[in-house]
Design an enzyme around this catalytic site. Structure first.
Site, PDB file in Angstrom:
ATOM      1  N   GLY A  99      29.658  11.513 -25.659  1.00  0.00           N
ATOM      2  CA  GLY A  99      30.118  12.326 -24.525  1.00  0.00           C
ATOM      3  C   GLY A  99      31.634  12.335 -24.499  1.00  0.00           C
ATOM      4  O   GLY A  99      32.263  12.383 -23.438  1.00  0.00           O
ATOM      5  N   GLY A 122      33.649  14.828 -22.452  1.00  0.00           N
ATOM      6  CA  GLY A 122      33.446  14.891 -21.000  1.00  0.00           C
ATOM      7  C   GLY A 122      34.625  14.294 -20.250  1.00  0.00           C
ATOM      8  O   GLY A 122      35.610  13.844 -20.853  1.00  0.00           O
ATOM      9  N   ILE A 144      23.150  13.375 -29.595  1.00  0.00           N
ATOM     10  CA  ILE A 144      22.647  11.992 -29.572  1.00  0.00           C
ATOM     11  C   ILE A 144      21.125  11.956 -29.758  1.00  0.00           C
ATOM     12  O   ILE A 144      20.549  10.895 -29.954  1.00  0.00           O
ATOM     13  CB  ILE A 144      23.025  11.248 -28.265  1.00  0.00           C
ATOM     14  CG1 ILE A 144      22.593  12.048 -27.032  1.00  0.00           C
ATOM     15  CG2 ILE A 144      24.504  10.930 -28.237  1.00  0.00           C
ATOM     16  CD1 ILE A 144      22.713  11.271 -25.734  1.00  0.00           C
ATOM     17  N   TYR A 189      18.328  12.450 -12.471  1.00  0.00           N
ATOM     18  CA  TYR A 189      19.507  11.737 -12.988  1.00  0.00           C
ATOM     19  C   TYR A 189      19.533  10.281 -12.487  1.00  0.00           C
ATOM     20  O   TYR A 189      19.757   9.342 -13.256  1.00  0.00           O
ATOM     21  CB  TYR A 189      20.756  12.494 -12.537  1.00  0.00           C
ATOM     22  CG  TYR A 189      22.080  11.838 -12.818  1.00  0.00           C
ATOM     23  CD1 TYR A 189      22.646  11.872 -14.084  1.00  0.00           C
ATOM     24  CD2 TYR A 189      22.801  11.218 -11.790  1.00  0.00           C
ATOM     25  CE1 TYR A 189      23.885  11.293 -14.325  1.00  0.00           C
ATOM     26  CE2 TYR A 189      24.036  10.650 -12.024  1.00  0.00           C
ATOM     27  CZ  TYR A 189      24.578  10.684 -13.290  1.00  0.00           C
ATOM     28  OH  TYR A 189      25.805  10.120 -13.527  1.00  0.00           O
ATOM     29  N   LYS A 206      19.255   6.959 -14.780  1.00  0.00           N
ATOM     30  CA  LYS A 206      20.303   5.922 -14.835  1.00  0.00           C
ATOM     31  C   LYS A 206      19.719   4.555 -14.502  1.00  0.00           C
ATOM     32  O   LYS A 206      20.020   3.548 -15.165  1.00  0.00           O
ATOM     33  CB  LYS A 206      21.449   6.267 -13.877  1.00  0.00           C
ATOM     34  CG  LYS A 206      22.320   7.438 -14.341  1.00  0.00           C
ATOM     35  CD  LYS A 206      23.159   7.061 -15.553  1.00  0.00           C
ATOM     36  CE  LYS A 206      24.099   8.162 -15.991  1.00  0.00           C
ATOM     37  NZ  LYS A 206      24.806   7.852 -17.241  1.00  0.00           N
TER      38      LYS A 206
HETATM   39  N1  SER Z   1      29.093  12.142 -10.060  1.00  0.00           N
HETATM   40  C1  SER Z   1      27.706  12.086 -10.414  1.00  0.00           C
HETATM   41  C2  SER Z   1      26.991  13.295  -9.974  1.00  0.00           C
HETATM   42  O1  SER Z   1      27.405  13.875  -9.011  1.00  0.00           O
HETATM   43  C3  SER Z   1      27.059  10.909  -9.778  1.00  0.00           C
HETATM   44  O2  SER Z   1      27.215   9.831 -10.627  1.00  0.00           O
HETATM   45  O3  SER Z   1      26.007  13.623 -10.556  1.00  0.00           O
END
Ligand code: SER
Length: 346
Positions: free
Chosen positions: A16, A19, A61, A160, A164
């Site tokens: 990444g 990014g 990846i 997400y 995580k």
């Molecule tokens: N900044 C991230 C998001 O908004 C949260 O870790 O997805």
């Protein structure tokens, strides 16, 4: 005749790399003696960032062949695995997000184990986790919860956040229990260290597809003299941090002696303004800044499950975390001068 084993190049791998965090990290790592950087991203890096790297690989990846090639060519001692789809974007394509965020991380953990086998040292694996791992079920609870510690409220509502949280567990597994029934078990190859980041604000880049994006978007829009409609309510409150503090934290955690670390996962935070307070600061800094509040019910609902504050005493105690920028300093000394400069020639 046996061919001589060619020495592989010693590097730190950054996924990444193009990014927001990757960009900042590469510029910082390049200033630090002794790190040759191998950058991996789907897209080519900008010239300035690419110039700081020993090599850049354009690839995915999820491409296991590509990762195998890396193992044969490079001796990797540390991995900053930053590639991920952020929380808003992940809700549009949850299964793809799972593939990238979880399978991608698994691939990198496997690569770390293989690398450790080759060179006989544990590979440090730095993983950016997130406040998105938390899931408070109502605004009243959010109010009551105060500063949330690592073990509390881990019931994420986003793909997400689930990804995580699970990857934190995978990291702990690879660090402590990998192949625990095998004869040669006990020789763990991965030294997994994760930071649960708050929303991050950079003066130089904008995030893509996050749900904490309203804060950086607000200030960048004002700097470009563009009106901005915030997708969250004025009273919305989550923790934030200036990008240089986030990068410093990653480096500090990497450098921390293993025997000081009581855990694999650490909260960190710097300040928790409401979106309205943030807008006031932006209006004060940029004459005529036009900021409206037009909450998007669904994105709002996500942010409402994230804590207003987190307890980062574990990071402070174990590896001396202390952010340099409080909200005021962040604005006055980091954001404003750099953002003005960034858009000066536009
Ligand atoms: N900044 C991230 C998001 O908004 C949260 O870790 O997805």
């Amino acid at each position: 005749m046996m061919g001589s084993v060619k020495a592989r190049k010693q590097v730190v791998l950054v996924t990444g790399a193009g990014g927001e965090v990757g960009n900042g990290l590469i510029h910082r790592l390049a200033k630090t003696e002794g790190y040759d950087i191998l950058a991996l991203d789907l897209k080519p890096l900008d010239e300035a960032t690419a110039a700081k790297c020993q090599a850049q690989i354009i690839g995915d990846i999820l491409d296991e062949r590509l990762l195998e090639r890396l193992v044969s060519e490079y001796e990797i001692h540390a991995i900053f695995h930053l590639a991920a789809l952020l929380s808003t974007r992940a809700e549009f394509t949850p299964e793809t997000a799972h593939e990238v965020n979880v399978k991608g991380t698994l691939n990198l953990l496997k690569l770390a184990v293989e690398q450790a086998r080759w060179h006989g040292q544990r590979v440090k694996f730095l993983f950016p986790s997130s406040i998105a791992v938390y899931g408070l079920t109502s605004l009243e609870e959010k109010e009551k919860a105060g500063a949330v510690a690592e073990g509390d409220w881990t019931q994420p509502t986003t793909m997400y956040g689930c990804n995580k949280l699970y990857c934190e567990h995978l990291g702990r597994y690879y660090a402590r229990h990998y192949r625990q029934l095998a004869v040669e078990s006990g020789q763990q190859g991965v030294d997994f260290r994760a930071i649960r980041f708050p929303g991050l604000i950079s003066a130089f880049t904008l995030p893509h597809g996050g749900t904490s994006d309203y804060a950086p978007e607000m200030i960048h829009a004002a700097a470009r003299s563009e009106p901005y409609a915030s997708f969250v309510r004025e009273d919305t409150r989550i923790p934030f941090m200036a990008m240089p503090d986030a990068i410093d934290a990653l480096l500090a955690l990497m450098e921390a002696p293993l025997d000081r670390l009581s855990n694999h996962v650490y909260n960190i935070t710097a300040f928790s303004p409401s979106a309205g307070e943030f807008a006031e600061l932006v209006r004060g800094a940029f004459d005529g800044a036009e900021i409206r509040f037009e909450p998007d019910v669904r994105r709002q609902a996500i942010v409402d499950t994230w804590p207003a504050r987190v307890d980062d005493s574990r990071a402070r105690n174990d590896w001396g975390f202390a952010p340099a920028y409080d909200l005021q300093r962040c604005f006055e000394e980091y954001l404003l001068p750099n953002i003005r400069q960034r858009y000066a020639d536009d």
